[in-house]
Design an enzyme around this catalytic site. Structure first.
Site, mmCIF file in Angstrom:
data_model
loop_
_atom_site.group_PDB
_atom_site.id
_atom_site.type_symbol
_atom_site.label_atom_id
_atom_site.label_comp_id
_atom_site.label_asym_id
_atom_site.label_seq_id
_atom_site.Cartn_x
_atom_site.Cartn_y
_atom_site.Cartn_z
ATOM 1 N N LYS A 147 50.300 85.098 96.594
ATOM 2 C CA LYS A 147 51.943 84.525 95.075
ATOM 3 C C LYS A 147 52.208 85.406 95.602
ATOM 4 O O LYS A 147 52.798 85.886 96.526
ATOM 5 C CB LYS A 147 51.181 85.266 93.905
ATOM 6 C CG LYS A 147 51.220 87.495 94.093
ATOM 7 C CD LYS A 147 50.923 88.204 92.626
ATOM 8 C CE LYS A 147 51.399 89.601 92.972
ATOM 9 N NZ LYS A 147 53.065 89.890 93.033
ATOM 10 N N LYS A 181 37.608 92.305 92.872
ATOM 11 C CA LYS A 181 37.468 93.622 92.148
ATOM 12 C C LYS A 181 36.069 92.933 91.702
ATOM 13 O O LYS A 181 35.855 92.130 90.482
ATOM 14 C CB LYS A 181 38.544 93.780 91.379
ATOM 15 C CG LYS A 181 39.824 93.890 91.867
ATOM 16 C CD LYS A 181 41.017 95.241 91.277
ATOM 17 C CE LYS A 181 41.881 95.806 91.990
ATOM 18 N NZ LYS A 181 41.725 96.190 93.099
ATOM 19 N N ASP A 234 55.876 90.341 88.720
ATOM 20 C CA ASP A 234 55.236 90.289 89.891
ATOM 21 C C ASP A 234 53.888 91.134 89.248
ATOM 22 O O ASP A 234 52.879 90.545 90.042
ATOM 23 C CB ASP A 234 55.776 92.362 90.025
ATOM 24 C CG ASP A 234 55.103 92.754 91.210
ATOM 25 O OD1 ASP A 234 54.723 91.723 92.084
ATOM 26 O OD2 ASP A 234 55.350 93.954 91.222
ATOM 27 N N HIS A 239 48.922 88.930 87.268
ATOM 28 C CA HIS A 239 47.826 89.707 87.540
ATOM 29 C C HIS A 239 47.442 89.621 85.700
ATOM 30 O O HIS A 239 45.810 89.760 85.674
ATOM 31 C CB HIS A 239 47.839 90.845 88.249
ATOM 32 C CG HIS A 239 47.962 90.544 89.828
ATOM 33 N ND1 HIS A 239 48.195 89.981 90.134
ATOM 34 C CD2 HIS A 239 49.418 91.504 89.904
ATOM 35 C CE1 HIS A 239 48.011 90.153 91.601
ATOM 36 N NE2 HIS A 239 48.638 90.784 91.891
#
Length: 483
Positions: A147, A181, A234, A239
């Site tokens: 990204k 994660k 961002d 995310h």
């Protein structure tokens, strides 16, 4: 508890932008950890490619310095010399012809070829074109792109079309390190491998969901990029959107890339447009020696947000009436990322007790101290009647899994080995990226077309007061931001 190590097949991994910050901070240290764990075959190689002129020996020295800086505990590991021997380097011109024949000569027949584009998105097309034109990439090659994948729907669609001219969708790995994660992956395991939660995972039992990604740092050092991006581009569009998808998606028919990504796409397409009052933008101000956002980006007229809080809704049967509250920002009270699934209160309480009954919560901690806890009501110990108190049933990976819980693979380690294996489950598909931008674009257009400035907030707080009101008016409260 001992994990089962599965080695990957032989590969040549080329890192474009190998002298850049991401490669030095994350990619090379992560690859070394996988090498030290014994996951790579002896012949596997890692090839750095960048415009800087240097030799193999100089690149190896730079890689050793990066590992010493960003993983100092392993700087003297006995496996380091063998890892450095895997490294090669090719000076290359991403937009010209220099170096490409040298890179082609290094490619080994029979080895999996993977290409990591750790470069600006403006170079994706040029590199893809040259990999194909010089015969370096074959039909089984994989490319990894970082990204930002576009800054709006139009640019994301153009990037997808550019890459599609040279690579099939099955060869393109759009990386979002949040999906690597361990706790994020465990969210799927908790939902779909346990009968305990999935029957309750719907609007009948869940009151709301909170997702918080808070950082204590400002944007100094990356102000030029951030001021053209802002928190919604961002963080929210990628995310946090991915976290929403994993929480809200329907059970896939099988745990494979197509099935999982099909269900995630359905969630994004079911997102309702945001109402004007369902989003708050903020911008941190100076306090004492701490510079404000406008100082960090050196743009006193900037209206770019460093904080966003919003309430979104998903238009389907499972989540009808359940709000998802998202917030993310810079210069907040603590560095933490968590998902909190807050269940409804019991329909009737049999206990006589002053004060409100606290609902059950399932809290998934992404950082720091990855783990999960389930908050339940129990009787407070001691005589004097039935007094209820909320306690956590805590599962810290460090405690539950022993030494391996304190040394879990970094997200990049997991994702890069998935690239070598050809597993796209934890990577974004092109239509998924475009759908996320299609939902986000109207929000950004409304901001850019207006004159309102983001709400100011002091460093070390939980953001602007208006964000607190986003939940207070619904009779709810944000969870405290704490490490």
């Amino acid at each position: 508890m001992v994990s089962r190590l599965i080695r990957v097949d032989d590969f040549d991994l080329v890192i474009f932008g190998a002298t850049g910050d991401l490669a030095r901070r994350k990619i090379l240290p992560g690859l070394f950890r996988r090498h030290a764990a014994g996951q790579f075959p002896d012949a596997a190689r890692i090839i750095g490619a960048a415009r800087t002129t240097m030799s193999d020996a100089e690149f190896r020295a730079d890689a050793a310095a990066a590992i010493a800086e960003f993983d100092p505990a392993r700087a003297q590991a006995p496996e380091l010399p063998a890892f450095l021997d895997r490294l090669h380097y090719v000076p290359i011109d991403a937009t010209g012809d220099d170096g490409w024949s040298d890179l082609a000569a290094l490619m080994r027949p029979g080895a999996i070829r993977a290409f990591y584009f750790s470069v600006a998105p403006s170079l994706f097309g040029a590199i893809a074109e040259r990999l194909a034109g010089h015969g370096i990439a074959d039909a089984d090659s994989r490319i990894v792109v970082e990204k930002p994948f576009g800054r709006d729907l139009e640019s994301a669609r153009a990037l997808n079309q550019t890459l599609a001219r040279h690579f099939d969708e099955g060869q393109i790995y759009r990386i979002d390190h949040y999906l690597g994660k361990e706790t994020v992956q465990n969210l799927m395991a908790v939902r779909f491998a346990n009968m305990l939660f999935e029957p309750l995972w719907n609007a009948h039992y869940i009151d709301h969901v909170q997702i918080t990604v808070a950082e204590t740092v400002g944007v100094a050092g990356r102000g030029a990029y951030y001021d053209q991006s802002g928190a919604i581009r961002d963080m929210i569009q990628n995310h946090l959107m991915q976290l929403v998808c994993l929480i809200a998606m329907e059970p896939p028919y099988h745990f494979d890339p197509a099935a999982v990504r099909d269900e995630k796409l359905k969630v994004i397409r079911a997102l309702e447009p945001l109402a004007a009052g369902d989003i708050v933008r903020g911008q941190y101000v100076a306090e004492g020696a701490i510079p404000g956002y406008l100082d960090d980006v050196e743009n006193p007229a900037s209206r770019t947000e460093s904080f966003v809080a919003l309430k979104l809704r998903i238009a389907n049967w499972r989540w009808q009436g359940v709000p998802f509250y998202l917030r993310t920002g810079k210069r907040l009270r603590a560095r933490t990322s968590e998902i909190a699934v807050v269940f409804r209160e019991p329909p009737h309480s049999i206990f006589d007790q002053t004060g409100p009954h606290k609902p059950n919560e399932l809290v998934i901690r992404l950082q720091p101290n990855e783990g999960m806890n389930l908050k339940v009501m129990i009787k407070e110990p001691g005589p004097g009647g039935m007094r209820l108190v909320q306690v956590p049933l805590d599962m810290s990976f460090a405690e539950a899994l022993g030494p391996e819980g304190t040394d879990m693979p970094d997200a990049y380690e997991r994702l890069i080995t998935d690239v070598i294996r050809g597993n796209q489950t934890l990577f974004m598909r092109g239509d998924e990226v475009e759908a996320a931008w299609a939902w986000t674009d109207p929000i950004i257009a409304a901001w850019e077309g207006g004159t309102a400035r983001p709400e100011p907030y002091d460093p070390g707080t939980s953001g602007p007061d208006e964000a607190l009101g986003l939940m207070h008016r619904d009779g709810r409260r944000w969870r405290e931001i704490k490490a």
